[in-house]
Design an enzyme around this catalytic site. Structure first.
Site, PDB file in Angstrom:
ATOM      1  N   ARG A  84      -7.206  -1.038  13.144  1.00 58.73           N
ATOM      2  CA  ARG A  84      -6.919  -2.427  12.797  1.00 58.73           C
ATOM      3  C   ARG A  84      -7.109  -3.355  13.979  1.00 58.73           C
ATOM      4  O   ARG A  84      -7.557  -4.500  13.840  1.00 58.73           O
ATOM      5  CB  ARG A  84      -5.503  -2.539  12.257  1.00 58.73           C
ATOM      6  CG  ARG A  84      -5.139  -3.936  11.803  1.00 58.73           C
ATOM      7  CD  ARG A  84      -3.842  -3.921  11.026  1.00 58.73           C
ATOM      8  NE  ARG A  84      -3.431  -5.260  10.651  1.00 58.73           N
ATOM      9  CZ  ARG A  84      -2.475  -5.949  11.295  1.00 58.73           C
ATOM     10  NH1 ARG A  84      -1.881  -5.420  12.326  1.00 58.73           N
ATOM     11  NH2 ARG A  84      -2.149  -7.151  10.902  1.00 58.73           N
ATOM     12  N   HIS A 113      -9.384  -6.642  13.713  1.00 61.14           N
ATOM     13  CA  HIS A 113      -8.853  -7.978  13.945  1.00 61.14           C
ATOM     14  C   HIS A 113      -9.514  -8.634  15.150  1.00 61.14           C
ATOM     15  O   HIS A 113      -9.593  -9.861  15.233  1.00 61.14           O
ATOM     16  CB  HIS A 113      -7.341  -7.926  14.113  1.00 61.14           C
ATOM     17  CG  HIS A 113      -6.602  -7.832  12.818  1.00 61.14           C
ATOM     18  ND1 HIS A 113      -5.584  -8.685  12.470  1.00 61.14           N
ATOM     19  CD2 HIS A 113      -6.748  -6.988  11.771  1.00 61.14           C
ATOM     20  CE1 HIS A 113      -5.131  -8.373  11.257  1.00 61.14           C
ATOM     21  NE2 HIS A 113      -5.815  -7.342  10.824  1.00 61.14           N
ATOM     22  N   ASN A 162      -1.250 -11.278  12.773  1.00 64.47           N
ATOM     23  CA  ASN A 162      -1.065 -10.345  13.885  1.00 64.47           C
ATOM     24  C   ASN A 162       0.366 -10.218  14.388  1.00 64.47           C
ATOM     25  O   ASN A 162       0.781  -9.139  14.823  1.00 64.47           O
ATOM     26  CB  ASN A 162      -1.942 -10.769  15.073  1.00 64.47           C
ATOM     27  CG  ASN A 162      -3.410 -10.829  14.736  1.00 64.47           C
ATOM     28  OD1 ASN A 162      -3.884 -10.139  13.846  1.00 64.47           O
ATOM     29  ND2 ASN A 162      -4.152 -11.662  15.459  1.00 64.47           N
ATOM     30  N   HIS A 187      -8.088   1.060   3.804  1.00 66.29           N
ATOM     31  CA  HIS A 187      -6.767   1.136   3.210  1.00 66.29           C
ATOM     32  C   HIS A 187      -6.435   2.545   2.801  1.00 66.29           C
ATOM     33  O   HIS A 187      -5.626   2.746   1.926  1.00 66.29           O
ATOM     34  CB  HIS A 187      -6.694   0.224   1.989  1.00 66.29           C
ATOM     35  CG  HIS A 187      -6.505  -1.187   2.366  1.00 66.29           C
ATOM     36  ND1 HIS A 187      -6.314  -2.185   1.461  1.00 66.29           N
ATOM     37  CD2 HIS A 187      -6.471  -1.761   3.566  1.00 66.29           C
ATOM     38  CE1 HIS A 187      -6.176  -3.320   2.093  1.00 66.29           C
ATOM     39  NE2 HIS A 187      -6.266  -3.085   3.360  1.00 66.29           N
TER      40      HIS A 187
END
Length: 355
Positions: free
Chosen positions: A71, A75, A103, A224
């Site tokens: 992640r 991001h 975040n 996911h």
């Protein structure tokens, strides 16, 4: 040193050598002239083995860290390219990305990147960027969780600034429609297929861990597949019986979520993003979607909001090899996103600060 050689050999077996494609000569940003061209072989031969060793260790201690490291890379790349800006702490010159809604209090793994960087600086000073470390850690997190490995090209530069507003605006939320998801991906040159592949078990990490929206513990959807989400991140699915939020959903699944999230103080309660194989990177996420068991609204709409995304989901549900191949290609594309033209980049010696 022996353990590093062992891990380096392991990576070679998986064809993970960082020998660059000859035609990839464009450097990142307007950066430091000391940065190697993007796509060149690593200047630090031990780099991949060191990163692999750290990732293997932290995942063995905390399996959730695989999704967290993945992640971080996602991001980072979605905000002005893959430049490690997400790692910067706020300072007197800018408010960084760590406090942006997607975040704040949700991204984790910073201390892992710090440890990797510290060791690399002792072995190969000022040769491996923080952005390259993020790309390697994401790749190894997926591979060590049962997913595919792929080549990670070196040569990314580290930004000397960060943008909270860009992080607020660029990263999709857990209640995004298909149109919103497609737009945000296409803005970065990523296709509809990239969006579905990266959503599958690891990437809708944007929905995955927002502290504002949820806490992540999964690796892919392509993003996911590994992880968990807070009740607050899918509360819209629990407020109606039928209608748009739950159209096509498995009602027993929805009722189980209501029970999980109905207790006082349950806003922080975590639900598995993939209830069948929560700690494994595989195609189960897509099978769950077709069964009406997608946890987040941004997951569920992939099968109810657009026939094209549903067709891709159906392909991945029956063909895990196709999913793995598309996921690898999409990760390489995402990992190659560059900062805006003219952006200065360097190799930071401390991933949290510019100096």
């Amino acid at each position: 040193m022996a353990k590093y050689l062992f891990f380096h050999l392991s990576l070679t077996i998986f064809n993970l050598s960082a020998i660059a494609l000859a035609n990839m000569q464009a450097s990142y940003g307007g950066g430091d002239e000391n940065l190697p061209p993007f796509g060149t072989p690593p200047i630090c031969p031990e780099a991949e083995a060191i990163v692999f060793s750290w990732v293997q260790t932290v995942i063995a201690e905390d399996p959730r860290m695989a999704a967290s490291l993945l992640r971080l890379h996602f991001h980072d790349c979605f905000v002005n390219g893959c430049d490690a800006s997400v790692l910067l702490d706020d300072n007197e010159n800018f408010v960084g990305e760590k406090t942006a809604a997607p975040n704040v209090n949700s991204l984790r793994g910073f201390e892992v990147i710090d440890a990797i960087k510290s060791e690399l600086e002792s072995v190969c000073p000022q040769t491996v960027s923080c952005a390259d470390i993020l790309a390697l850690a994401a790749r190894d997190s997926v591979g060590l969780s049962g997913g595919p490995f792929w080549k990670v090209e070196f040569g990314r530069g580290d930004s000397i600034s960060a943008s909270k507003s860009a992080a607020q605006n660029n990263i999709p939320g857990p209640n995004s429609t298909v149109a919103t998801l497609v737009t945000k991906f296409q803005n970065l040159g990523l296709s509809l297929r990239d969006m579905v592949a990266l959503s599958g078990k690891f990437f809708f990490l944007f929905p995955l861990i927002f502290s504002f929206w949820l806490i992540v513990s999964r690796i892919c959807e392509g993003g996911h597949t590994l992880g968990k989400a807070r009740c607050t991140s899918f509360s819209s699915r629990l407020q109606t019986n039928g209608g748009s939020p739950n159209e096509g959903a498995n009602q027993e699944f929805i009722e189980s979520l209501k029970q999980l999230c109905s207790a006082p103080g349950s806003s922080s309660t975590l639900a598995q993003l993939d209830i069948v194989t929560p700690a494994t990177f595989d195609n189960q996420y897509y099978i769950n979607l077709l069964s009406g068991e997608g946890l987040l609204q941004s997951d569920h709409v992939l099968v109810t909001g657009d026939y094209q995304t549903r067709e891709i989901v159906e392909t991945y549900a029956v063909d895990p090899v196709a999913f793995f191949e598309d996921f690898k290609q999409s990760m390489v594309k995402m990992g190659s996103l560059k900062p805006p033209a003219g952006t200065q980049t360097v190799i930071r010696t401390n991933c949290r600060t510019v100096s």
